[in-house]
Motif scaffolding. Structure first.
Motif, short mmCIF file in Angstrom:
data_model
loop_
_atom_site.label_atom_id
_atom_site.label_comp_id
_atom_site.label_asym_id
_atom_site.label_seq_id
_atom_site.Cartn_x
_atom_site.Cartn_y
_atom_site.Cartn_z
N SER A 1 -3.40 0.49 7.58
CA SER A 1 -3.69 -0.85 7.06
C SER A 1 -5.11 -0.84 6.48
CB SER A 1 -3.53 -1.91 8.15
OG SER A 1 -4.33 -1.60 9.29
N VAL B 1 -6.00 -9.16 7.90
CA VAL B 1 -6.39 -8.15 8.90
C VAL B 1 -7.89 -7.88 8.82
CG1 VAL B 1 -6.06 -5.77 9.67
CG2 VAL B 1 -4.10 -7.10 8.90
N SER C 1 -10.29 -8.55 11.94
CA SER C 1 -10.90 -7.36 12.54
C SER C 1 -12.43 -7.40 12.50
CB SER C 1 -10.41 -6.09 11.81
OG SER C 1 -10.93 -6.03 10.50
N ARG D 1 -12.93 -8.98 15.80
CA ARG D 1 -12.30 -8.34 16.97
C ARG D 1 -12.59 -6.85 17.05
NH1 ARG D 1 -6.06 -9.74 17.22
NH2 ARG D 1 -6.33 -8.44 19.07
N GLN E 1 -11.09 -4.57 15.40
CA GLN E 1 -9.81 -3.86 15.30
C GLN E 1 -9.77 -3.00 14.03
OE1 GLN E 1 -6.62 -6.63 14.79
NE2 GLN E 1 -5.03 -5.19 15.42
N LEU F 1 -3.38 -1.24 13.34
CA LEU F 1 -2.48 -2.36 13.55
C LEU F 1 -1.10 -1.83 13.90
CD1 LEU F 1 -2.58 -5.50 13.23
CD2 LEU F 1 -1.61 -5.17 10.96
N SER F 2 -0.44 -2.44 14.89
CA SER F 2 0.91 -2.03 15.28
C SER F 2 1.92 -2.54 14.25
CB SER F 2 1.25 -2.62 16.65
OG SER F 2 1.38 -4.03 16.56
N ARG G 1 4.47 -4.31 14.82
CA ARG G 1 4.76 -5.71 15.14
C ARG G 1 3.66 -6.63 14.59
NH1 ARG G 1 6.27 -7.15 21.23
NH2 ARG G 1 7.98 -5.76 20.59
N GLY G 2 2.41 -6.20 14.73
CA GLY G 2 1.32 -6.99 14.19
C GLY G 2 1.38 -7.09 12.67
N ARG G 3 1.72 -5.97 12.04
CA ARG G 3 1.86 -5.95 10.58
C ARG G 3 2.93 -6.96 10.13
NH1 ARG G 3 0.96 -1.49 7.05
NH2 ARG G 3 2.08 -1.67 5.09
N ALA H 1 3.95 -9.59 11.71
CA ALA H 1 3.52 -10.96 11.97
C ALA H 1 2.59 -11.47 10.87
CB ALA H 1 2.83 -11.03 13.33
N TYR H 2 1.63 -10.65 10.44
CA TYR H 2 0.74 -11.06 9.37
C TYR H 2 1.51 -11.33 8.09
CZ TYR H 2 -3.67 -9.96 11.81
OH TYR H 2 -4.75 -9.96 12.66
#
Length: 470
Positions: free
Chosen positions: A9, A304, A308, A311, A313, A316-317, A319-321, A323-324
């Motif tokens: 990412s 992201v 980040s 955070r 970060q 990115l997982s 699942r996170g990808r 969700a965004y």
């Protein structure tokens, strides 16, 4: 499947994962610009008062000027291996970069929405579901493709470039058969305000790619020359956009009542009926799918990057990808459904409004990268609020704010017109101010800040790309 779905990412792309050549930028940006929203952008120049002759010249000038700025951003990708907006941290600070990022995210959602309105009409006709289900279906397909990522985006660009080019050649022939081209271009009366509007429309179109263009060149090998990346990006984007905008301007001049407000129907009707009509609906959807994937992917990257910065970060997982990307899709679809009935005027103002915020960002980013840092950034420090770039760079943020404010007296939109627009005959020159003022101010403010500039890395001398002129 792991080799198809992108794993990275906002983290830097390692050298052993780099691939491709700069020619890929031509095919991507040609395909991204041979589409109906670019057609409507060209038509707006005629709709708002310019004749076809000067509209085409103004649109070409704006595409060249804005495209050059956009291509300079693209050339950063191979050198740094990073998404475009994360490099803003070198100018604004790791957390300060969220200021232009927030506006970039609004841009992506706006372009997603405008593209979904037009493509939704085509999908609705093609599937016989109607406009609203067509918008929702198109948005869902866009989100899935954006989640797959970089390789699919470039593959779609190649396909769309070929298919849409053939379709636009056919449509151009049909338009010339139906309209008297000599008569359309016979009127040479020049009006500065509407000419500058044409320049601003196409320049804003190109400049709006700036915040994400390097996202699609960052996988190129580090040794890819700056010159090659610049020229292939510029040529693909300018040829594609000018081709589309020329068609739109001529269509609006030839049949204003039939074209304006009925763009999808007019284009399909111009081509024919039956299988040809179905093919043209498919072409409209394919062209918009290509660019809307870029908008969704860019919005995902910007979100992201924003999160980040606070955070810490870097990865990115899956699942996170997802969700965004789903968040971008839902927001863009909602805007599309709410604004589909007043699209044309809203889109013109949206383009010019965006220009106000992105020209200062482009000026600061390019001056810092090419003139001050000389293409050298401390990559780890871009993720460290305590590092050389800091959390917030008040000086850069102040220059950015001045750059935005300096444009307001020259800005002409439906909801706001600056006091210096009327003395200039109604011309909007705000984007020129937005490039020049922050470029000069940032260079004066940052040129002696050598602490921010890292020493040359060992590979800089070995693999440094050739300059734009060499």
């Amino acid at each position: 499947m792991a080799g198809v779905v992108e794993q990275r990412s906002i983290d830097v792309v390692p050298d052993d994962e780099r691939h491709g050549s700069a020619v890929s930028q031509f095919t991507l940006w040609l395909g991204a610009n041979l589409q109906i929203t670019a057609v409507i952008t060209g038509a707006l120049a005629v709709v708002f008062g310019a004749n076809a002759f000067w509209s085409l010249i103004g649109l070409l000038l704006g595409n060249l000027l804005g495209g050059a700025v956009m291509a300079l951003h693209s050339a950063q990708g191979p050198r740094l291996g990073l998404p475009q907006m994360i490099t803003s941290r070198a100018q604004f600070g790791v957390r300060g970069a969220v200021v232009p990022l927030a506006l970039v995210i609004v841009m992506y959602i706006g372009f997603f929405a405008s593209g979904s309105v037009l493509a939704g009409q085509a999908v609705g006709e093609l599937t016989h579901l109607g406009e609203t289900p067509g918008i929702v279906l198109f948005a869902a397909v866009t989100a899935v493709a954006a989640a797959v990522g970089y390789r699919l985006i470039h593959t779609l660009g190649k396909i769309a470039g070929l298919v849409c080019a053939l379709a636009f050649v056919y449509l151009g022939i049909r338009l010339v058969q139906r309209a008297d081209l000599g008569a359309l271009l016979h009127d040479h009366r020049f009006g500065l305000p509407v000419f500058l509007l044409a320049v601003s429309l196409s320049a804003s179109w190109q400049l709006a790619f700036g915040p994400y263009v390097a996202d699609y060149s960052r996988y190129l090998p580090r040794h890819t020359s700056t010159r090659a990346t610049f020229w292939w990006t510029l040529s693909g984007s300018v040829i594609g956009s000018q081709w589309s905008m020329t068609f739109g301007a001529l269509a609006a001049a030839a049949a204003p009542a039939a074209f304006v407000g009925h763009e999808v129907g007019y284009i399909v009707g111009l081509g024919g009926a039956g299988l040809i009509a179905s093919f043209l609906y498919f072409v409209i959807a394919l062209g918009k799918l290509t660019i809307n994937i870029l908008n969704t992917y860019g919005g995902f990257m910007s979100l992201v990057t924003s999160v980040s910065g606070f955070r810490g970060q870097r990865t990115l997982s899956p699942r996170g990808r997802a969700a965004y990307i789903a968040g971008i899709m839902v927001a863009g679809t909602a805007v599309a459904l709410l604004g589909k009935d007043s699209f044309l005027t809203s889109f013109k103002d949206f383009l010019l409004f965006l220009l106000t915020f992105f020209t200062p960002w482009s000026a600061i980013n390019l001056v810092d990268y090419y003139l001050i840092s000389k293409e050298r950034y401390d990559i780890p420090a871009l993720s460290d609020p305590g590092g050389r770039y800091g959390a917030w760079n008040a000086r850069a943020l102040a220059v950015y704010a001045v750059g935005v404010l300096a444009q307001l007296p020259f800005l002409a939109t439906h909801f706001y017109t600056g006091p210096l627009v009327e003395p200039l005959g109604g011309a909007d020159v705000s984007w020129l101010i937005g490039l020049a003022v922050p470029a000069v101010l940032y260079w004066l403010a940052a040129r002696r800040d050598t602490a921010r500039i890292p020493e040359p890395a060992a590979h800089d001398d070995e693999a440094a790309p050739a300059g734009l002129g060499g």
